[in-house]
Design a protein around this motif. Structure first.
Motif, PDB file in Angstrom:
ATOM      1  N   ALA A  36       0.844  -1.192   0.000  1.00 59.80           N
ATOM      2  CA  ALA A  36       0.000   0.000   0.000  1.00 59.80           C
ATOM      3  C   ALA A  36       0.881   1.245   0.000  1.00 59.80           C
ATOM      4  O   ALA A  36       1.831   1.334   0.785  1.00 59.80           O
ATOM      5  CB  ALA A  36      -0.920   0.001   1.217  1.00 59.80           C
ATOM      6  N   SER A  37       0.573   2.198  -0.871  1.00 63.97           N
ATOM      7  CA  SER A  37       1.346   3.435  -0.991  1.00 63.97           C
ATOM      8  C   SER A  37       0.407   4.627  -0.894  1.00 63.97           C
ATOM      9  O   SER A  37      -0.640   4.661  -1.566  1.00 63.97           O
ATOM     10  CB  SER A  37       2.099   3.483  -2.327  1.00 63.97           C
ATOM     11  OG  SER A  37       2.944   2.359  -2.477  1.00 63.97           O
ATOM     12  N   TYR A  38       0.793   5.613  -0.074  1.00 60.88           N
ATOM     13  CA  TYR A  38      -0.024   6.817   0.116  1.00 60.88           C
ATOM     14  C   TYR A  38       0.764   8.022  -0.360  1.00 60.88           C
ATOM     15  O   TYR A  38       1.833   8.335   0.177  1.00 60.88           O
ATOM     16  CB  TYR A  38      -0.422   6.981   1.584  1.00 60.88           C
ATOM     17  CG  TYR A  38      -1.495   8.017   1.798  1.00 60.88           C
ATOM     18  CD1 TYR A  38      -2.842   7.671   1.678  1.00 60.88           C
ATOM     19  CD2 TYR A  38      -1.179   9.334   2.098  1.00 60.88           C
ATOM     20  CE1 TYR A  38      -3.844   8.618   1.871  1.00 60.88           C
ATOM     21  CE2 TYR A  38      -2.166  10.283   2.285  1.00 60.88           C
ATOM     22  CZ  TYR A  38      -3.501   9.917   2.168  1.00 60.88           C
ATOM     23  OH  TYR A  38      -4.490  10.868   2.344  1.00 60.88           O
ATOM     24  N   GLU A  39       0.230   8.696  -1.361  1.00 63.94           N
ATOM     25  CA  GLU A  39       0.918   9.817  -2.014  1.00 63.94           C
ATOM     26  C   GLU A  39       0.306  11.149  -1.597  1.00 63.94           C
ATOM     27  O   GLU A  39      -0.911  11.342  -1.700  1.00 63.94           O
ATOM     28  CB  GLU A  39       0.819   9.637  -3.534  1.00 63.94           C
ATOM     29  CG  GLU A  39       1.429  10.743  -4.359  1.00 63.94           C
ATOM     30  CD  GLU A  39       1.207  10.515  -5.845  1.00 63.94           C
ATOM     31  OE1 GLU A  39       1.167  11.511  -6.595  1.00 63.94           O
ATOM     32  OE2 GLU A  39       1.058   9.343  -6.264  1.00 63.94           O
ATOM     33  N   ILE A  40       1.155  12.060  -1.133  1.00 63.34           N
ATOM     34  CA  ILE A  40       0.736  13.397  -0.718  1.00 63.34           C
ATOM     35  C   ILE A  40       1.341  14.404  -1.690  1.00 63.34           C
ATOM     36  O   ILE A  40       2.566  14.493  -1.824  1.00 63.34           O
ATOM     37  CB  ILE A  40       1.189  13.705   0.718  1.00 63.34           C
ATOM     38  CG1 ILE A  40       0.673  12.634   1.673  1.00 63.34           C
ATOM     39  CG2 ILE A  40       0.719  15.089   1.156  1.00 63.34           C
ATOM     40  CD1 ILE A  40       1.273  12.713   3.073  1.00 63.34           C
ATOM     41  N   ASN A  41       0.499  15.164  -2.382  1.00 64.89           N
ATOM     42  CA  ASN A  41       0.956  16.028  -3.465  1.00 64.89           C
ATOM     43  C   ASN A  41       0.958  17.499  -3.075  1.00 64.89           C
ATOM     44  O   ASN A  41       0.068  17.975  -2.370  1.00 64.89           O
ATOM     45  CB  ASN A  41       0.064  15.842  -4.697  1.00 64.89           C
ATOM     46  CG  ASN A  41       0.096  14.418  -5.201  1.00 64.89           C
ATOM     47  OD1 ASN A  41       1.136  13.932  -5.616  1.00 64.89           O
ATOM     48  ND2 ASN A  41      -1.038  13.731  -5.151  1.00 64.89           N
ATOM     49  N   GLY A  42       1.971  18.218  -3.557  1.00 58.04           N
ATOM     50  CA  GLY A  42       2.050  19.654  -3.348  1.00 58.04           C
ATOM     51  C   GLY A  42       1.368  20.408  -4.478  1.00 58.04           C
ATOM     52  O   GLY A  42       0.822  19.817  -5.415  1.00 58.04           O
ATOM     53  N   LYS A  43       1.398  21.739  -4.411  1.00 60.15           N
ATOM     54  CA  LYS A  43       0.794  22.564  -5.456  1.00 60.15           C
ATOM     55  C   LYS A  43       1.642  22.513  -6.729  1.00 60.15           C
ATOM     56  O   LYS A  43       2.860  22.405  -6.681  1.00 60.15           O
ATOM     57  CB  LYS A  43       0.671  24.011  -4.978  1.00 60.15           C
ATOM     58  CG  LYS A  43      -0.334  24.211  -3.856  1.00 60.15           C
ATOM     59  CD  LYS A  43      -0.428  25.671  -3.467  1.00 60.15           C
ATOM     60  CE  LYS A  43      -1.448  25.885  -2.350  1.00 60.15           C
ATOM     61  NZ  LYS A  43      -1.530  27.314  -1.947  1.00 60.15           N
ATOM     62  N   LYS A  44       0.966  22.618  -7.853  1.00 62.17           N
ATOM     63  CA  LYS A  44       1.668  22.643  -9.123  1.00 62.17           C
ATOM     64  C   LYS A  44       2.413  23.966  -9.310  1.00 62.17           C
ATOM     65  O   LYS A  44       2.011  25.000  -8.772  1.00 62.17           O
ATOM     66  CB  LYS A  44       0.687  22.413 -10.279  1.00 62.17           C
ATOM     67  CG  LYS A  44       0.188  20.976 -10.360  1.00 62.17           C
ATOM     68  CD  LYS A  44      -0.695  20.769 -11.575  1.00 62.17           C
ATOM     69  CE  LYS A  44      -1.093  19.320 -11.727  1.00 62.17           C
ATOM     70  NZ  LYS A  44       0.034  18.466 -12.142  1.00 62.17           N
TER      71      LYS A  44
END
Length: 322
Positions: free
Chosen positions: A197-205
C-alpha cells in the motif's frame, strides 16, 4: 459613459462565461499523481537481499482505450499511449534499523505523452521527466513472511507549464509512504501472496494554486516460484516467478482547481482497478533478470481505462563477504 458601462458589462459577461466553461471542463477532470501503477507486482512486500546493488532499465507503456465518467460509463475513445523508460538503481545494505536492512534507490527517466489528468491534450515528445528517489527503505525477512516500509519522493524535474500540451512532468513535489508484506505458504517459499500500500501526498503545481488530491495505491500478486536446474540436476541455474497480479488506486482527497481567488473546483474523486499476469526470470550465473507484466484495467471512474505493460531488465551486483 454608457459605452464604458456597456464595455464593463461585456468584460464581466466574458469572465463569467470563461469561469463556467472552465467549471464544466474540470467538473469531471482529474489530476494525475506520480505513482506508476504496475511498477510493483509479485513479492511486492519483499526487499532485495542485503549487500546487493541492482541496476535496472524499466519500460512502462500505458495505452488508454476509453475515458470513463463518474458512473463508470464510457464517454470517450482516446488515442493516447504513454511511455516511460530510463535507468534506475537500488541498494540494500547490511546496516540495521529496528532489525531491518536499510536500502535506498533512484530512477532517472524520460517520458512521452505524459498524462496530466483525464483530458486528452497530452501529446508530447520524449523528454526528461520527474525524478524518483527512495532515501529510505526498510526490509524485514522472516520464515513465513517478509515486510517492507519505504519513503519515496518525486522531484519536479520534468518540464511543466500550466496549459501546455508538451509537458513531460507534473510540476509538483510529491511525498509517498509505502508499507507491505509478502506471505509464504510453504517452507521453501515457492508459493506466495503480496500486498503493498502506498499513500501519495501532493504539493501545489508550479506557479499555481492547483493541488492534486492524496492518492492511495495498492499492488501485489499471487505467484509461484520455479527452479530451472543445471544438466547434472545438482543446482539451480535459474529462477522463474509467475502468477496473477493486481492493482487498485483511489483518490482519497479532492483535487483543488482554483477558478478565482476565493472559488475552487473540487471534482469527483477517481478510482481504477486492474488485474493481469507477471512472469520474470533470474539467470543465476549472470545475476541478470528479465521481467514482464500486463494489467488490464476495470471499474475506472473519472479517468482513463486501458492496459498497462511493464518490461524490466536488471543486473544485480553482490557485495556479500565470502
Amino acid at each position: 459613459m454608457k459605452a464604458t458601462v456597456h464595455h464593463s458589462k461585456k468584460i464581466a459577461q466574458s469572465v463569467v462565461t470563461a469561469i463556467l466553461l472552465l467549471f464544466s471542463f474540470y467538473m469531471n477532470a482529474q489530476l494525475k499523481g506520480g505513482h506508476i501503477l504496475g511498477a510493483m507486482g509479485l513479492q511486492s512486500g519483499t526487499q532485495a537481499p542485503e549487500n546487493t546493488l541492482s541496476v535496472y532499465i524499466p519500460g512502462y507503456i500505458y495505452s488508454a482505450s476509453s475515458l470513463r465518467d463518474s458512473n463508470g460509463d464510457k464517454v470517450g475513445n482516446p488515442d493516447i499511449t504513454m511511455f516511460i523508460t530510463g535507468v534506475g538503481a537500488s541498494y540494500v545494505s547490511d546496516f540495521k534499523i529496528l532489525g531491518a536492512n536499510y536500502g535506498a534507490g533512484i530512477l532517472l527517466a524520460g517520458a512521452s505523452n505524459t498524462i496530466q489528468g483525464s483530458h486528452t491534450d497530452t501529446k508530447s515528445d520524449f523528454a526528461f521527466t520527474d525524478m524518483y528517489i527512495v532515501p529510505l527503505q526498510l526490509g524485514w525477512h522472516n520464515k513465513r513472511a517478509d515486510f517492507v516500509f519505504s519513503y519515496q519522493m518525486y522531484l519536479p524535474t520534468g518540464k511543466y507549464e500550466l496549459g501546455a500540451s508538451d509537458n513531460s512532468g507534473l510540476g509538483m513535489f510529491m511525498n509517498e509512504f509505502s508499507a507491505g508484506t509478502t506471505v509464504f505458504f510453504n517452507d521453501k517459499k515457492t508459493f506466495h501472496f503480496s500486498v503493498l500500500a502506498s499513500y501519495e501526498i501532493n504539493g501545489k503545481k508550479k506557479d499555481t494554486d492547483i493541488k492534486t488530491g492524496d492518492i492511495l495505491s495498492i499492488e501485489g500478486g499471487l505467484g509461484k516460484t520455479f527452479y530451472s536446474m543445471n544438466a547434472e540436476k545438482t543446482a539451480p541455474k535459474g529462477i522463474f516467478n509467475a502468477g496473477l497480479i493486481y492493482y487498485l488506486q483511489y483518490k482519497v482527497s479532492d483535487d483543488k482547481i482554483p477558478v478565482t481567488n476565493n472559488i475552487f473546483i473540487e471534482p469527483d474523486k477517481d478510482k481504477v482497478a486492474g488485474l493481469g499476469a507477471e512472469v520474470n526470470y533470474l539467470h543465476i550465473k549472470s545475476m541478470t533478470t528479465a521481467g514482464f507484466r500486463w494489467i488490464g484495467e476495470v471499474n475506472a471512474e473519472n479517468r482513463f481505462q486501458g492496459n498497462t505493460f511493464f518490461i524490466t531488465l536488471a543486473h544485480t551486483f553482490s557485495f556479500k563477504k565470502k
